[in-house]
Design a protein around this motif. Structure first.
Motif, PDB file in Angstrom:
ATOM      1  N   PHE A  65      33.498 -11.204   0.005  1.00 12.14           N
ATOM      2  CA  PHE A  65      32.374 -11.884  -0.644  1.00 12.14           C
ATOM      3  C   PHE A  65      32.787 -12.415  -2.014  1.00 12.14           C
ATOM      4  O   PHE A  65      32.486 -13.561  -2.371  1.00 12.14           O
ATOM      5  CB  PHE A  65      31.197 -10.915  -0.774  1.00 12.14           C
ATOM      6  N   ILE A  66      33.508 -11.603  -2.777  1.00 11.04           N
ATOM      7  CA  ILE A  66      33.922 -12.004  -4.129  1.00 11.04           C
ATOM      8  C   ILE A  66      34.851 -13.208  -4.072  1.00 11.04           C
ATOM      9  O   ILE A  66      34.695 -14.187  -4.827  1.00 11.04           O
ATOM     10  CB  ILE A  66      34.607 -10.828  -4.850  1.00 11.04           C
ATOM     11  N   ILE A  67      35.841 -13.175  -3.172  1.00 12.69           N
ATOM     12  CA  ILE A  67      36.810 -14.268  -3.069  1.00 12.69           C
ATOM     13  C   ILE A  67      36.125 -15.572  -2.671  1.00 12.69           C
ATOM     14  O   ILE A  67      36.409 -16.641  -3.215  1.00 12.69           O
ATOM     15  CB  ILE A  67      37.923 -13.906  -2.070  1.00 12.69           C
ATOM     16  N   LEU A  68      35.211 -15.488  -1.705  1.00 14.49           N
ATOM     17  CA  LEU A  68      34.525 -16.699  -1.246  1.00 14.49           C
ATOM     18  C   LEU A  68      33.620 -17.295  -2.326  1.00 14.49           C
ATOM     19  O   LEU A  68      33.320 -18.496  -2.290  1.00 14.49           O
ATOM     20  CB  LEU A  68      33.711 -16.400   0.012  1.00 14.49           C
ATOM     21  N   MET A  69      33.196 -16.496  -3.275  1.00 13.22           N
ATOM     22  CA  MET A  69      32.334 -16.988  -4.336  1.00 13.22           C
ATOM     23  C   MET A  69      33.123 -17.604  -5.496  1.00 13.22           C
ATOM     24  O   MET A  69      32.546 -18.229  -6.392  1.00 13.22           O
ATOM     25  CB  MET A  69      31.447 -15.854  -4.874  1.00 13.22           C
ATOM     26  N   LEU A  70      34.436 -17.444  -5.495  1.00 10.65           N
ATOM     27  CA  LEU A  70      35.255 -18.016  -6.563  1.00 10.65           C
ATOM     28  C   LEU A  70      35.401 -19.520  -6.393  1.00 10.65           C
ATOM     29  O   LEU A  70      35.191 -20.067  -5.304  1.00 10.65           O
ATOM     30  CB  LEU A  70      36.640 -17.356  -6.570  1.00 10.65           C
ATOM     31  N   ASP A  71      35.792 -20.202  -7.469  1.00 11.45           N
ATOM     32  CA  ASP A  71      36.016 -21.639  -7.410  1.00 11.45           C
ATOM     33  C   ASP A  71      37.155 -21.958  -6.447  1.00 11.45           C
ATOM     34  O   ASP A  71      38.116 -21.181  -6.321  1.00 11.45           O
ATOM     35  CB  ASP A  71      36.350 -22.170  -8.808  1.00 11.45           C
ATOM     36  N   LYS A  72      37.066 -23.091  -5.784  1.00 13.13           N
ATOM     37  CA  LYS A  72      38.053 -23.440  -4.760  1.00 13.13           C
ATOM     38  C   LYS A  72      39.467 -23.608  -5.326  1.00 13.13           C
ATOM     39  O   LYS A  72      40.454 -23.472  -4.592  1.00 13.13           O
ATOM     40  CB  LYS A  72      37.628 -24.726  -4.042  1.00 13.13           C
ATOM     41  N   ASP A  73      39.581 -23.925  -6.604  1.00 20.13           N
ATOM     42  CA  ASP A  73      40.901 -24.118  -7.217  1.00 20.13           C
ATOM     43  C   ASP A  73      41.398 -22.881  -7.966  1.00 20.13           C
ATOM     44  O   ASP A  73      42.446 -22.936  -8.611  1.00 20.13           O
ATOM     45  CB  ASP A  73      40.848 -25.299  -8.193  1.00 20.13           C
ATOM     46  N   PHE A  74      40.659 -21.796  -7.865  1.00 22.81           N
ATOM     47  CA  PHE A  74      40.993 -20.597  -8.640  1.00 22.81           C
ATOM     48  C   PHE A  74      42.401 -20.100  -8.319  1.00 22.81           C
ATOM     49  O   PHE A  74      43.208 -19.837  -9.220  1.00 22.81           O
ATOM     50  CB  PHE A  74      39.961 -19.498  -8.346  1.00 22.81           C
ATOM     51  N   PHE A  75      42.711 -19.966  -7.040  1.00 19.71           N
ATOM     52  CA  PHE A  75      43.987 -19.345  -6.648  1.00 19.71           C
ATOM     53  C   PHE A  75      45.162 -20.286  -6.851  1.00 19.71           C
ATOM     54  O   PHE A  75      46.273 -19.835  -7.150  1.00 19.71           O
ATOM     55  CB  PHE A  75      43.910 -18.870  -5.201  1.00 19.71           C
ATOM     56  N   GLU A  76      44.944 -21.580  -6.705  1.00 23.03           N
ATOM     57  CA  GLU A  76      46.038 -22.516  -6.978  1.00 23.03           C
ATOM     58  C   GLU A  76      46.382 -22.511  -8.460  1.00 23.03           C
ATOM     59  O   GLU A  76      47.553 -22.548  -8.845  1.00 23.03           O
ATOM     60  CB  GLU A  76      45.654 -23.922  -6.527  1.00 23.03           C
ATOM     61  N   THR A  77      45.363 -22.437  -9.307  1.00 24.88           N
ATOM     62  CA  THR A  77      45.578 -22.441 -10.753  1.00 24.88           C
ATOM     63  C   THR A  77      46.296 -21.181 -11.227  1.00 24.88           C
ATOM     64  O   THR A  77      47.190 -21.245 -12.084  1.00 24.88           O
ATOM     65  CB  THR A  77      44.230 -22.568 -11.483  1.00 24.88           C
ATOM     66  N   LEU A  78      45.925 -20.034 -10.650  1.00 25.84           N
ATOM     67  CA  LEU A  78      46.471 -18.757 -11.122  1.00 25.84           C
ATOM     68  C   LEU A  78      47.532 -18.173 -10.179  1.00 25.84           C
ATOM     69  O   LEU A  78      47.854 -16.992 -10.269  1.00 25.84           O
ATOM     70  CB  LEU A  78      45.337 -17.741 -11.286  1.00 25.84           C
ATOM     71  N   SER A  79      48.074 -18.986  -9.294  1.00 31.07           N
ATOM     72  CA  SER A  79      49.021 -18.471  -8.296  1.00 31.07           C
ATOM     73  C   SER A  79      50.270 -17.856  -8.940  1.00 31.07           C
ATOM     74  O   SER A  79      50.702 -16.761  -8.548  1.00 31.07           O
ATOM     75  CB  SER A  79      49.416 -19.583  -7.323  1.00 31.07           C
TER      76      SER A  79
END
Length: 481
Positions: A65-79
Motif C-alpha cells: 500500500f505504501i509503495i503504490l501511494m508513492l510518486d511514480k518517479d520516486f524510485f527512479e529518482t532515489l535508485s
C-alpha cells in the motif's frame, strides 16, 4: 474540459496483483501443511510458523500500500541512494551479524531475524535500470559494460563475504537483463559453456578413454567444435571454412598416425587443432582489419584456460561441504545420510504424492519431519506430497504465467528505466524458480534458495514483495494522466 485523472488503483495491473495474492495465500497454506503435525495447530499463534508468516504477510501488504501511494518517479529518482544504502548495509552485516550455521548474513533484533541480501536484489535492479536507462548509455562501450557489471558484482562480493554463496549466485540473473538490452551473446554463451565444461570435467574426471582423460577429451572436443561453428558464423567464405576444416582434419590424422607407434593423449591433439584454428583467426583479423574473429580467439583461449583450472577451482576455492553437495548432485558420491539426505527425502516425499497427492495436511513425510528445511528451501516437496503431480504442475504454471506477465508489462513500458527494471524483476523470479525446483529434484546442488512467496521467511517474502510492487508502481505510472 479536462478528463478525470486516473488513480494508481485504476492503473495498477490487477492481473499481476491477483497472481501475487494467490501465490502468497497458497504459500501460507503450504507452510501450514509443512509446519503442523498430526495434531491441531494454532494458525494464529505468533510464536509458530503459521502465525509468524501471517504477520509478515500483513507487513508485506502494508508495504504494498505504501509503495503504490508513492510518486511514480520516486524510485527512479532515489535508485542510486537506495543502492548505496543497501550496499553499506550488506558490508555492515558482515561485521556485526552473529555467526549462524557458518554464515554472517542475518541481523538479529530480539526474536526477529532480517537478511539484507533479500532486499539488495531490488536495490541492484533499480541501480542497474537507472544507469542503463541513461541517454548516453551504450552497452558496447567497455566503460559502460564494466560499470554495469560492477553494479551487479558489488553486492555479490558482499554476500560471498557473508558465506552465502547461494544467495550471491542469484545476482547472475541480471546477465539476462544485459542480454535483453543488447549485450553480445558471447558472454551468455561463455557462461553456459563454463557451467557445462565444469560439470563434464567433474563428472568424467576419473574416467579414461585409452590414454586420455574422458572429461578433458569431451570438453576439448566441444571447444574445437564451438570454435569451428563460430568461425562458420563469422565468415561465409568457403575458403575460410575449408581452410579451418582441412587444418583440423590434418591435425587429427597426424595424431592418429602417431598413436599407432606410441600412446597419445588426444586432448593435446585436439588442442593443437584449436591452436592452429586460433592462429588462423588472428591472421584473418590482421589481414581484414576486423575484430570479429578476435571474439572467437578470446572464447577459445578462455575455454582452454578454464579446462585446466576447473579442478583447481573445485579443490581449492570451494568449501568442503560445497564440494560434497556438487559430487552428490553429479552422482559421484553417495551420501544418503549426509549431504544427500535432504534431496533423497525430498524425492521420496514428492514421489509419494502420486498424481493427485495425499491431500492437505495428510503428508506423512512432512508430518514426521523427514525432510529438513521442508517449510523453507524445500517447501516444494510439501506441494508434491500433499497435492501430487497435478498440484506441482499448477504451481509451475502459475509461476510461468506470472513471469510471462511481468515480461509483457516490461515490453509495454514507454521509458527504458521501467523496461530494464521489469526484466530485472522477471529474471530474479525466474532464476529463483529454476534453482529451487532443480535443487528439490536433485538436478542442481543444494545452495539454499527460497521459492518466492511459498518458502517460510519474512525477509524473503518482504524482499520479493517490494521487488514486484515497485515494478507495479512504475507500470501504473504510464497509465496515469
Amino acid at each position: 474540459m479536462y478528463g478525470r485523472k486516473t488513480s494508481v488503483w485504476q492503473a495498477v495491473d490487477w492481473c499481476t496483483v491477483g497472481m501475487y495474492l494467490l501465490m502468497v495465500t497458497a504459500g501460507w497454506f503450504v507452510i501450514y501443511g509443512a509446519s503442523s503435525d498430526f495434531e491441531s495447530a494454532d494458525l494464529f499463534d505468533p510464536s509458530g510458523r503459521m502465525g509468524s508468516q501471517l504477520i509478515w504477510i500483513g507487513i508485506a501488504f502494508s508495504m504494498t500500500f505504501i509503495i503504490l501511494m508513492l510518486d511514480k518517479d520516486f524510485f527512479e529518482t532515489l535508485s542510486i541512494p537506495i543502492y548505496i544504502l543497501l550496499l553499506l548495509l550488506l558490508l555492515l552485516t558482515f561485521f556485526i551479524a552473529p555467526d549462524i550455521k557458518g554464515s554472517r548474513s542475518w541481523l538479529v533484533f530480539g526474536s526477529i531475524h532480517v537478511q539484507p541480501a533479500e532486499f539488495a536484489k531490488f536495490a541492484t535492479a533499480l541501480a542497474l535500470a537507472k544507469f542503463m536507462s541513461n541517454y548516453h548509455f551504450n552497452i558496447f562501450s567497455p566503460r559502460n559494460f564494466f560499470t554495469a557489471a560492477a553494479l551487479i558484482l558489488a553486492p555479490m562480493l558482499c554476500i560471498v563475504m557473508q558465506k552465502e554463496a547461494g544467495s550471491a549466485l542469484v545476482y547472475l540473473a541480471f546477465i539476462l537483463v544485459l542480454y535483453r538490452e543488447g549485450m553480445s551473446s558471447f558472454l551468455l554463451l561463455a557462461s553456459i559453456c563454463a557451467v557445462a565444461f565444469f560439470v563434464i570435467i567433474l563428472r568424467f574426471g576419473g574416467d579414461l578413454t585409452g590414454n586420455t582423460p574422458t572429461g578433458e577429451l569431451i570438453v576439448s572436443a566441444l571447444i574445437l567444435a564451438i570454435t569451428l561453428v563460430l568461425t562458420l558464423n563469422a565468415s561465409r567464405s568457403k575458403t575460410v571454412v575449408r581452410t579451418a576444416l582441412y587444418t583440423v582434419a590434418a591435425t587429427g590424422l597426424a595424431g592418429f598416425l602417431l598413436s599407432l607407434y606410441r600412446p597419445v593423449n588426444f586432448v593435446w591433439v585436439i588442442l593443437s587443432a584449436t591452436a592452429l584454428t586460433v592462429c588462423y583467426q588472428i591472421y584473418l583479423s590482421l589481414k581484414n582489419l576486423t575484430g570479429k574473429y578476435l571474439w572467437i580467439v578470446l572464447f577459445a583461449l578462455l575455454s582452454t584456460g578454464f579446462l585446466f583450472s576447473a579442478d583447481y577451482v573445485f579443490d581449492h576455492m570451494l568449501d568442503p561441504h560445497q564440494q560434497t553437495r556438487i559430487r552428490v548432485s553429479l552422482g559421484l558420491e553417495n551420501d544418503p545420510g549426509g549431504a544427500g539426505y535432504n534431496v533423497n527425502q525430498s524425492k521420496i516425499a514428492i514421489g509419494s504424492g502420486g498424481l493427485t497427492g495425499k491431500g492437505f495436511l495428510n503428508g506423512t513425510q512432512t508430518k514426521l519431519k523427514y525432510v529438513p528445511e521442508q517449510d523453507t528451501d524445500f517447501i516444494f516437496c510439501t506441494v508434491g506430497e500433499e497435492f501430487g503431480f497435478a498440484g506441482s504442475v499448477a504451481v509451475l504454471v502459475l509461476f510461468g504465467l506470472f513471469i510471462t506477465r511481468i515480461i509483457c508489462l516490461s515490453e509495454k513500458q514507454e521509458a527504458a528505466f521501467g523496461r530494464i527494471y521489469g526484466y530485472g524483476v522477471a529474471s530474479i523470479f525466474f532464476v529463483h524458480l529454476l534453482v529451487n525446483i532443480g535443487m528439490v529434484l536433485g538436478l542442481t546442488p543444494v545452495i539454499g534458495i527460497p521459492l518466492p512467496f511459498f518458502s517460510y521467511g519474512g525477509s524473503s517474502l518482504l524482499g520479493f514483495t517490494i521487488l514486484l510492487v515497485i515494478f507495479l508502481r512504475i507500470d501504473a505510472g504510464r497509465k496515469e494522466k
